[in-house]
Design a protein around this motif. Structure first.
Motif, PDB file in Angstrom:
ATOM      1  N   VAL A 146       0.854  -1.191   0.000  1.00 39.95           N
ATOM      2  CA  VAL A 146       0.000   0.000   0.000  1.00 39.95           C
ATOM      3  C   VAL A 146       0.889   1.239   0.000  1.00 39.95           C
ATOM      4  N   ALA A 147       0.524   2.236  -0.822  1.00 40.35           N
ATOM      5  CA  ALA A 147       1.254   3.504  -0.883  1.00 40.35           C
ATOM      6  C   ALA A 147       0.305   4.652  -0.570  1.00 40.35           C
ATOM      7  N   TRP A 180       5.344   3.676 -10.656  1.00 41.16           N
ATOM      8  CA  TRP A 180       5.183   2.460 -11.459  1.00 41.16           C
ATOM      9  C   TRP A 180       6.202   1.387 -11.090  1.00 41.16           C
ATOM     10  N   THR A 181       7.400   1.785 -10.704  1.00 45.08           N
ATOM     11  CA  THR A 181       8.453   0.819 -10.390  1.00 45.08           C
ATOM     12  C   THR A 181       8.195   0.050  -9.098  1.00 45.08           C
ATOM     13  N   LEU A 182       7.195   0.474  -8.319  1.00 48.05           N
ATOM     14  CA  LEU A 182       6.833  -0.269  -7.110  1.00 48.05           C
ATOM     15  C   LEU A 182       5.995  -1.504  -7.433  1.00 48.05           C
ATOM     16  N   GLY A 183       5.355  -1.549  -8.608  1.00 47.73           N
ATOM     17  CA  GLY A 183       4.588  -2.727  -9.009  1.00 47.73           C
ATOM     18  C   GLY A 183       3.129  -2.425  -9.294  1.00 47.73           C
ATOM     19  N   ASP A 184       2.586  -3.083 -10.308  1.00 48.94           N
ATOM     20  CA  ASP A 184       1.194  -2.863 -10.708  1.00 48.94           C
ATOM     21  C   ASP A 184       0.194  -3.258  -9.626  1.00 48.94           C
ATOM     22  N   ASP A 185       0.579  -4.186  -8.753  1.00 51.53           N
ATOM     23  CA  ASP A 185      -0.355  -4.685  -7.727  1.00 51.53           C
ATOM     24  C   ASP A 185      -0.525  -3.724  -6.559  1.00 51.53           C
ATOM     25  N   VAL A 186       0.304  -2.689  -6.471  1.00 55.35           N
ATOM     26  CA  VAL A 186       0.260  -1.788  -5.313  1.00 55.35           C
ATOM     27  C   VAL A 186      -1.042  -0.986  -5.303  1.00 55.35           C
ATOM     28  N   ARG A 187      -1.745  -1.047  -4.170  1.00 56.65           N
ATOM     29  CA  ARG A 187      -2.919  -0.195  -3.957  1.00 56.65           C
ATOM     30  C   ARG A 187      -2.436   1.144  -3.409  1.00 56.65           C
ATOM     31  N   PHE A 188      -3.124   2.220  -3.791  1.00 53.27           N
ATOM     32  CA  PHE A 188      -2.679   3.509  -3.277  1.00 53.27           C
ATOM     33  C   PHE A 188      -3.838   4.341  -2.768  1.00 53.27           C
ATOM     34  N   HIS A 192      -7.161  12.725  -2.607  1.00 51.54           N
ATOM     35  CA  HIS A 192      -8.594  12.973  -2.722  1.00 51.54           C
ATOM     36  C   HIS A 192      -9.203  11.832  -3.530  1.00 51.54           C
ATOM     37  N   GLY A 193     -10.428  11.462  -3.204  1.00 56.94           N
ATOM     38  CA  GLY A 193     -11.132  10.475  -4.011  1.00 56.94           C
ATOM     39  C   GLY A 193     -10.809   9.039  -3.639  1.00 56.94           C
ATOM     40  N   PRO A 194     -11.302   8.086  -4.455  1.00 59.86           N
ATOM     41  CA  PRO A 194     -11.187   6.667  -4.120  1.00 59.86           C
ATOM     42  C   PRO A 194      -9.796   6.102  -4.349  1.00 59.86           C
ATOM     43  N   MET A 195      -9.524   4.967  -3.704  1.00 56.95           N
ATOM     44  CA  MET A 195      -8.285   4.236  -3.931  1.00 56.95           C
ATOM     45  C   MET A 195      -8.291   3.595  -5.314  1.00 56.95           C
ATOM     46  N   SER A 196      -7.095   3.243  -5.772  1.00 58.72           N
ATOM     47  CA  SER A 196      -6.941   2.507  -7.025  1.00 58.72           C
ATOM     48  C   SER A 196      -5.653   1.695  -6.904  1.00 58.72           C
ATOM     49  N   THR A 197      -5.217   1.118  -8.020  1.00 55.47           N
ATOM     50  CA  THR A 197      -3.924   0.434  -8.064  1.00 55.47           C
ATOM     51  C   THR A 197      -3.073   1.062  -9.157  1.00 55.47           C
ATOM     52  N   PHE A 198      -1.774   0.916  -9.025  1.00 55.24           N
ATOM     53  CA  PHE A 198      -0.895   1.452 -10.064  1.00 55.24           C
ATOM     54  C   PHE A 198      -1.156   0.765 -11.399  1.00 55.24           C
TER      55      PHE A 198
END
Length: 214
Positions: A146-147, A180-188, A192-198
């Motif tokens: 998580v970021a 992006w270098t942290l990985g596509d699976d990382v949730r952030f 402001h607004g909703p969470m997403s993933t990279f």
């Protein structure tokens, strides 16, 4: 790591309360205001607040910092020192946006690329991501993937760069090189607004998608 998003201020900024389940030690990321609401969540979850973490110096992210730090004697870590001018301008920012009395402060620790923030056994990795502001940092917890990215990136958008010290190309570079270098699976958690993933943003965000098919 556990976390709870607490929207604060009229800007509905995503303040985050993060903690270690084992020790109940907690930190608050970007306490922009509504300090009583933040403290109510700390009490509700039975936590011991240990520090304040800041991604950048804009009012809606740091407006409650001085009050919270003073009330509980908490150390302040972040942002990068290039955002010092924003923190020094807090009283003027508050007056401009009708935020009441937001006091300036001096962080106990300025953060830079490669730094580590410790919270009990948790280790949050710091990445320097200028562009929205010149001193913006993000926090990444590698075990939970998580970021906390402040206003660098949003679900479907990116941070503004028309404020003093903003730089559009620098922001794009920060996203591609540091997020992006942290990985596509990382949730952030965005500012402001909703969470997403990279990965989702790389595929669909109109500002920074990879454009693999275009």
């Amino acid at each position: 790591m556990q976390f709870k998003i607490i929207p604060v201020t009229p800007f509905q900024q995503n303040c985050s309360l993060i903690w270690c389940d084992a020790t109940r030690e907690a930190a608050v990321v970007d306490p922009g205001g509504d300090v009583a609401r933040i403290l109510a969540e700390v009490e509700k979850h039975g936590l011991m607040l240990k520090k304040i973490l800041l991604t950048h110096g804009h009012l809606d992210h740091v407006g409650g910092t001085a009050e919270l730090a003073s009330k509980l004697g908490l150390p302040i870590e972040g942002p990068h020192m290039d955002d010092q001018f924003w923190i020094e301008a807090l009283p003027q920012q508050a007056q401009m946006f009708g935020f009441g009395d937001a006091k300036t402060f001096v962080p106990d620790r300025w953060l830079a690329q490669g730094d580590v923030v410790e919270l009990g056994p948790l280790r949050l990795l710091v990445r320097f991501c200028p562009g929205h502001t010149p001193g913006h940092v993000i926090f990444f917890e590698p075990e939970s993937r998580v970021a906390f990215v402040g206003d660098v990136l949003f679900a479907g958008s990116i941070g503004r760069t028309d404020f003093p010290g903003g730089n559009h190309q620098q922001l794009i570079d920060s996203i591609k090189q540091q997020l992006w270098t942290l990985g596509d699976d990382v949730r952030f958690v965005p500012g402001h607004g909703p969470m997403s993933t990279f990965g989702q943003e790389r595929a669909t965000n109109p500002f920074v998608a990879d454009k693999r098919y275009g």
